[in-house]
Structure formats: structure tokens, C-alpha cells
Design a protein around this motif. Structure first.
Motif, PDB file in Angstrom:
ATOM      1  N   LYS A  79       0.917  -1.174  -0.208  1.00 60.06           N
ATOM      2  CA  LYS A  79      -0.470  -0.130   0.285  1.00 60.06           C
ATOM      3  C   LYS A  79       0.528   0.954   0.105  1.00 60.06           C
ATOM      4  CE  LYS A  79      -4.103  -2.105   2.287  1.00 60.06           C
ATOM      5  NZ  LYS A  79      -4.767  -2.052   3.477  1.00 60.06           N
ATOM      6  N   ASP A  80       0.959   1.948  -0.879  1.00 65.55           N
ATOM      7  CA  ASP A  80       1.354   3.560  -0.587  1.00 65.55           C
ATOM      8  C   ASP A  80       0.606   4.449   0.395  1.00 65.55           C
ATOM      9  OD1 ASP A  80       3.298   4.859  -1.953  1.00 65.55           O
ATOM     10  OD2 ASP A  80       1.939   5.745  -4.005  1.00 65.55           O
ATOM     11  N   ASP A  81       1.744   4.854   1.398  1.00 66.18           N
ATOM     12  CA  ASP A  81       1.588   5.800   2.682  1.00 66.18           C
ATOM     13  C   ASP A  81       1.639   7.163   1.805  1.00 66.18           C
ATOM     14  OD1 ASP A  81       0.804   6.945   4.539  1.00 66.18           O
ATOM     15  OD2 ASP A  81       3.041   5.948   5.440  1.00 66.18           O
ATOM     16  N   PRO A  82       0.116   7.570   1.518  1.00 65.26           N
ATOM     17  CA  PRO A  82      -0.395   9.348   1.223  1.00 65.26           C
ATOM     18  C   PRO A  82       0.541  10.473   2.094  1.00 65.26           C
ATOM     19  CG  PRO A  82      -2.010   8.267   2.699  1.00 65.26           C
ATOM     20  CD  PRO A  82      -0.848   7.530   2.520  1.00 65.26           C
ATOM     21  N   ASN A  83       0.807  10.066   3.805  1.00 64.62           N
ATOM     22  CA  ASN A  83       1.922  10.351   4.410  1.00 64.62           C
ATOM     23  C   ASN A  83       3.392  10.745   3.903  1.00 64.62           C
ATOM     24  OD1 ASN A  83      -0.724  10.723   6.086  1.00 64.62           O
ATOM     25  ND2 ASN A  83      -0.046   9.295   6.617  1.00 64.62           N
ATOM     26  N   ARG A  84       3.712   9.899   3.319  1.00 64.10           N
ATOM     27  CA  ARG A  84       5.134   9.893   3.009  1.00 64.10           C
ATOM     28  C   ARG A  84       5.528  11.236   2.114  1.00 64.10           C
ATOM     29  NH1 ARG A  84       7.994   4.235   3.518  1.00 64.10           N
ATOM     30  NH2 ARG A  84       9.855   5.347   4.315  1.00 64.10           N
ATOM     31  N   GLN A  85       6.435  11.938   2.387  1.00 65.75           N
ATOM     32  CA  GLN A  85       6.951  12.715   1.135  1.00 65.75           C
ATOM     33  C   GLN A  85       8.025  12.216   0.262  1.00 65.75           C
ATOM     34  OE1 GLN A  85       6.373  16.741   2.393  1.00 65.75           O
ATOM     35  NE2 GLN A  85       4.032  16.545   2.826  1.00 65.75           N
ATOM     36  N   TYR A  86       8.354  12.394  -0.847  1.00 65.65           N
ATOM     37  CA  TYR A  86       9.620  11.870  -1.341  1.00 65.65           C
ATOM     38  C   TYR A  86      10.253  12.934  -2.024  1.00 65.65           C
ATOM     39  CZ  TYR A  86       7.867   7.275   0.120  1.00 65.65           C
ATOM     40  OH  TYR A  86       7.797   5.619   0.003  1.00 65.65           O
ATOM     41  N   LEU A  87      10.994  13.009  -1.806  1.00 68.15           N
ATOM     42  CA  LEU A  87      12.331  13.800  -2.544  1.00 68.15           C
ATOM     43  C   LEU A  87      12.864  13.008  -4.165  1.00 68.15           C
ATOM     44  CD1 LEU A  87      14.259  15.743   0.071  1.00 68.15           C
ATOM     45  CD2 LEU A  87      12.080  16.731  -1.277  1.00 68.15           C
ATOM     46  N   HIS A  88      13.022  12.110  -3.739  1.00 68.59           N
ATOM     47  CA  HIS A  88      12.665  11.303  -5.041  1.00 68.59           C
ATOM     48  C   HIS A  88      12.622   9.854  -4.485  1.00 68.59           C
ATOM     49  CE1 HIS A  88      15.052   9.320  -8.265  1.00 68.59           C
ATOM     50  NE2 HIS A  88      15.212   8.608  -7.197  1.00 68.59           N
ATOM     51  N   ARG A  89      12.199   9.793  -5.399  1.00 68.51           N
ATOM     52  CA  ARG A  89      11.049   7.809  -5.591  1.00 68.51           C
ATOM     53  C   ARG A  89      11.578   7.375  -6.480  1.00 68.51           C
ATOM     54  NH1 ARG A  89       5.032   5.965  -3.962  1.00 68.51           N
ATOM     55  NH2 ARG A  89       5.797   4.109  -3.276  1.00 68.51           N
ATOM     56  N   GLY A  90      13.208   6.401  -6.208  1.00 69.81           N
ATOM     57  CA  GLY A  90      13.013   5.078  -7.017  1.00 69.81           C
ATOM     58  C   GLY A  90      12.721   4.005  -7.151  1.00 69.81           C
ATOM     59  N   ILE A  91      12.683   3.541  -5.653  1.00 69.00           N
ATOM     60  CA  ILE A  91      11.947   2.534  -5.696  1.00 69.00           C
ATOM     61  C   ILE A  91      10.230   2.803  -5.485  1.00 69.00           C
ATOM     62  CG2 ILE A  91      11.597   0.562  -3.754  1.00 69.00           C
ATOM     63  CD1 ILE A  91      14.821   1.602  -2.681  1.00 69.00           C
ATOM     64  N   ALA A  92       9.555   1.952  -6.113  1.00 72.06           N
ATOM     65  CA  ALA A  92       8.055   2.046  -6.405  1.00 72.06           C
ATOM     66  C   ALA A  92       7.419   1.128  -5.966  1.00 72.06           C
ATOM     67  CB  ALA A  92       7.298   1.553  -7.238  1.00 72.06           C
ATOM     68  N   ALA A  93       6.152   0.809  -5.143  1.00 73.54           N
ATOM     69  CA  ALA A  93       5.171   0.278  -4.281  1.00 73.54           C
ATOM     70  C   ALA A  93       4.355  -0.180  -5.279  1.00 73.54           C
ATOM     71  CB  ALA A  93       4.381   1.142  -3.360  1.00 73.54           C
TER      72      ALA A  93
END
Length: 139
Positions: A79-93
Motif C-alpha cells: 500500500k502506498d503511504d500518502p503521508n510520506r513525501q519523497y524528494l526522489h522515489r526510485g523504489i515503487a510500491a
């Protein structure tokens, strides 16, 4: 137009469900997640298989291993956590489903998760070869 396959030969009786499973496996072969299959043989002839699947980032509760219809189906759902803010996201859920076809007589022993690897242990006990004479009845 009908499809002709190797399983439609007249001397291959009862393999239609096997053909359906092979078709299902071919559709799910997208390469994710990567896996290894190891084989060892005991002195008594019992074969052991270890299917190791790279599932880094998945918790045990996000994975499911099912032995059904002569196959192992491994599913992962994060599940994607909507509370997390990524500056860079290279690992997808990412969700996945990976299937492995099993021969008759193979037994799924257990599954373990550690260091980002899900390992499913499978065994094929040595079975004696049997032959029997079939009596011919007159009608």
C-alpha cells in the motif's frame, strides 16, 4: 480459427488443464520480481527445490504464497503511504504475481522471509516406479 498445440496430440490424454496452466504462466512472465531456483538431491533420491524471490521492501503481511492446482502462486501487494513525501522515489510500491508450475507429487514444505528474500521450500519424494497388468474383460 482453432489453435493447435502439442497437447492436442491424440496420445496425450488429460493434459488440457496442464495446457491452461502453461498459458497462464506465460502471461504472468514479466520478469518482476527476480528469482532463483536451486535443486539438491538426497542420497535416497528425494529432490529438494528452493525458490528464492527478491521481495525487498515487502513485509510478511504484504506477501501471500498459495499452493493451488499443481502450482505455487506468490502475490505481493504494497500500500502506498500518502503521508510520506519523497524528494526522489526510485523504489515503487508495486504489486506482483509470480506463478511456478509443479509436477505431480511435489510438496510445498514452507516459506520463509528474511533479508529481502522470500524462500519457498519444495520437495519431491522419491517414488517407486510401478507397472501393473490390466486385465481385459469380454463384454
Amino acid at each position: 480459427m482453432s489453435r493447435i498445440s502439442v497437447f492436442s496430440a491424440p496420445f496425450l490424454l488429460g493434459f488440457d488443464s496442464f495446457e491452461e496452466r502453461v498459458d497462464r504462466l506465460a502471461k504472468s512472465a514479466d520478469g518482476y520480481p527476480p528469482y532463483n531456483i536451486e535443486r539438491t538431491v538426497d542420497a535416497d533420491g528425494t529432490e529438494h527445490f528452493l525458490v528464492s524471490i527478491a521481495v525487498a521492501g515487502f513485509a510478511a503481511g504484504e506477501l501471500e504464497v498459495m499452493a493451488e492446482d499443481n502450482q505455487i502462486v506468490v502475490r505481493g501487494k504494497q500500500k502506498d503511504d500518502p503521508n510520506r513525501q519523497y524528494l526522489h522515489r526510485g523504489i515503487a510500491a508495486r504489486q506482483f504475481q509470480r506463478s511456478f508450475l509443479l509436477a505431480d507429487g511435489m510438496v510445498v514444505k514452507d516459506a520463509t522471509l528474511g533479508h529481502g528474500m522470500l524462500v519457498v521450500a519444495i520437495e519431491r519424494p522419491k517414488t517407486p516406479k510401478t507397472a501393473r497388468r490390466i486385465d481385459i474383460r469380454s463384454v
